[in-house]
Design a protein around this motif. Sequence first.
Motif, PDB file in Angstrom:
ATOM      1  N   UNK A   1       0.811  -1.224   0.000  1.00 41.10           N
ATOM      2  CA  UNK A   1       0.000   0.000   0.000  1.00 41.10           C
ATOM      3  C   UNK A   1       0.841   1.269   0.000  1.00 41.10           C
ATOM      4  N   UNK A   2       2.155   1.121  -0.208  1.00 36.25           N
ATOM      5  CA  UNK A   2       3.035   2.279  -0.356  1.00 36.25           C
ATOM      6  C   UNK A   2       4.052   2.000  -1.459  1.00 36.25           C
TER       7      UNK A   2
ATOM      8  N   UNK B   1       7.253  -0.782  -5.446  1.00 39.77           N
ATOM      9  CA  UNK B   1       6.255  -0.928  -4.384  1.00 39.77           C
ATOM     10  C   UNK B   1       6.884  -1.559  -3.152  1.00 39.77           C
ATOM     11  N   UNK B   2       6.490  -1.066  -1.993  1.00 41.41           N
ATOM     12  CA  UNK B   2       6.917  -1.648  -0.716  1.00 41.41           C
ATOM     13  C   UNK B   2       5.924  -2.760  -0.385  1.00 41.41           C
ATOM     14  N   UNK B   3       6.426  -3.986  -0.254  1.00 40.87           N
ATOM     15  CA  UNK B   3       5.551  -5.144  -0.092  1.00 40.87           C
ATOM     16  C   UNK B   3       5.391  -5.499   1.385  1.00 40.87           C
ATOM     17  N   UNK B   4       4.140  -5.742   1.790  1.00 37.48           N
ATOM     18  CA  UNK B   4       3.827  -6.068   3.183  1.00 37.48           C
ATOM     19  C   UNK B   4       4.657  -7.241   3.702  1.00 37.48           C
TER      20      UNK B   4
ATOM     21  N   UNK C   1       9.332 -15.065   2.686  1.00 40.62           N
ATOM     22  CA  UNK C   1       8.700 -15.423   1.420  1.00 40.62           C
ATOM     23  C   UNK C   1       7.199 -15.195   1.520  1.00 40.62           C
ATOM     24  N   UNK C   2       6.655 -14.312   0.680  1.00 42.88           N
ATOM     25  CA  UNK C   2       5.272 -13.864   0.823  1.00 42.88           C
ATOM     26  C   UNK C   2       4.737 -13.411  -0.531  1.00 42.88           C
ATOM     27  N   UNK C   3       3.419 -13.235  -0.660  1.00 43.61           N
ATOM     28  CA  UNK C   3       2.847 -12.824  -1.944  1.00 43.61           C
ATOM     29  C   UNK C   3       3.252 -11.401  -2.304  1.00 43.61           C
ATOM     30  N   UNK C   4       3.639 -11.207  -3.557  1.00 34.66           N
ATOM     31  CA  UNK C   4       4.003  -9.885  -4.073  1.00 34.66           C
ATOM     32  C   UNK C   4       2.963  -9.360  -5.057  1.00 34.66           C
ATOM     33  N   UNK C   5       2.620 -10.210  -5.996  1.00 37.63           N
ATOM     34  CA  UNK C   5       1.724  -9.752  -7.059  1.00 37.63           C
ATOM     35  C   UNK C   5       0.927 -10.931  -7.597  1.00 37.63           C
ATOM     36  N   UNK C   6      -0.261 -10.613  -8.079  1.00 40.02           N
ATOM     37  CA  UNK C   6      -1.099 -11.582  -8.774  1.00 40.02           C
ATOM     38  C   UNK C   6      -1.541 -10.921 -10.073  1.00 40.02           C
TER      39      UNK C   6
ATOM     40  N   UNK D   1       5.899 -14.698  -5.578  1.00 38.01           N
ATOM     41  CA  UNK D   1       6.264 -14.642  -4.163  1.00 38.01           C
ATOM     42  C   UNK D   1       7.749 -14.328  -4.080  1.00 38.01           C
ATOM     43  N   UNK D   2       8.151 -13.580  -3.066  1.00 37.11           N
ATOM     44  CA  UNK D   2       9.572 -13.307  -2.872  1.00 37.11           C
ATOM     45  C   UNK D   2       9.839 -12.958  -1.415  1.00 37.11           C
ATOM     46  N   UNK D   3      11.121 -12.866  -1.074  1.00 38.31           N
ATOM     47  CA  UNK D   3      11.524 -12.487   0.285  1.00 38.31           C
ATOM     48  C   UNK D   3      12.182 -11.113   0.304  1.00 38.31           C
ATOM     49  N   UNK D   4      12.096 -10.393  -0.823  1.00 39.44           N
ATOM     50  CA  UNK D   4      12.720  -9.077  -0.928  1.00 39.44           C
ATOM     51  C   UNK D   4      11.810  -7.989  -0.343  1.00 39.44           C
ATOM     52  N   UNK D   5      12.352  -6.806  -0.059  1.00 42.36           N
ATOM     53  CA  UNK D   5      11.512  -5.751   0.514  1.00 42.36           C
ATOM     54  C   UNK D   5      10.633  -5.036  -0.508  1.00 42.36           C
ATOM     55  N   UNK D   6      11.016  -5.079  -1.803  1.00 42.52           N
ATOM     56  CA  UNK D   6      10.274  -4.307  -2.788  1.00 42.52           C
ATOM     57  C   UNK D   6      10.122  -5.009  -4.112  1.00 42.52           C
ATOM     58  N   UNK D   7       9.329  -4.386  -4.992  1.00 45.85           N
ATOM     59  CA  UNK D   7       9.128  -4.900  -6.338  1.00 45.85           C
ATOM     60  C   UNK D   7       8.916  -3.740  -7.305  1.00 45.85           C
TER      61      UNK D   7
END
Length: 338
Positions: A193-194, A245-248, A252-257, A270-276
């Motif tokens: 959301x940011x 985008x800053x991902x919640x 390893x978590x959902x980034x985009x669909x 899914x990724x473990x990075x802070x952003x996309x």
Amino acid sequence: MIFKEFYGNTQYDQQVYRFTLVNRSGTRVSVLTYGGIIQSFFFRGIDIVLGFDNLQNYELQDAYIGAIIGRFANRIGNGVFPLNNTTYHLVKNNGPNHLHGGVEGFDRKVWRAEEKDESLHLFYTSLDGEEGYPGNLETEVVYHLDEENCLSIEYKAATDKDTIVNLTNHSYFNLNGHSFGTLEEHEVQIFGDTFTENDENALPTGKIRGVHNTPMDFRQPNLLLDRIDEDYDQLKFGKGYDHNWVIHGDGLRPFVKARGLVSGIMMEIFSDQPGMQMYTANFLNLSMKGKNNAIYPARSGVCFETQGFPDAPNKRGFPSSVLKTGEQYRSKTLIVLH
């Protein structure tokens, strides 16, 4: 299964091979040893990534199509960063900034390949001083395709001198098929959301903006091109989406669909990075044709670059991109197709 074939010689007479990973349902991913490029990605008989049929076109293009990006994905302001009381000067190849590892980044290197445990392992040693970066960096990227149509990309790196590292893949996806045209009929949801605010050169200012009531809001599925030309400063700067985008969350978590509404193909990342970084190929302007003589106009593919934040070495408050001697950089991204 993995199949190996000769793909061609580079302009410097280096041999390049194509490795194709195939699962029992017929999904197949072809990866080149040149740039670690994902050359094709077939799912349900549809090739969903932009690319070329020959090595020469990959060498001629400057859009990083399908490639591993390093040492540092995205931009570093003025090509300069401080580390351990030393100022390092990198090659400037994007206006005033350094982009995607420089003129001869990881996307232009021939990687050494090994097949192991039904995975493709690619190796490259980036020497101290290459493109201005400190330290000898030993890099490994592992591609694995499982029976659930999940392509995992795992990145590893170690250095003999403190340095900065930010690795990603720069595939351009069109889920309706690589030759479909533009990104019409694409629906996207981003789990953040940011985003990091950009200046007019697509470099982060250091500020974090909320997406609420802006065309950057993909918290619910939206047509990708629906708001791309709105009167909004961030979109004007980049002629479309080219933002981090800053991902919640963490780990390893959902980034985009994303979903191609014509093909019905859905992709989850899914990724473990802070952003996309989502980039809608706003400046794609190729002089050559793509696979099967396809034409790739601007906005014909979308990149979802899982990453550390752009210009992180110069921005206090951004997650650190420093890799210290004796430590190991590790990152993982999953691309799941339905």
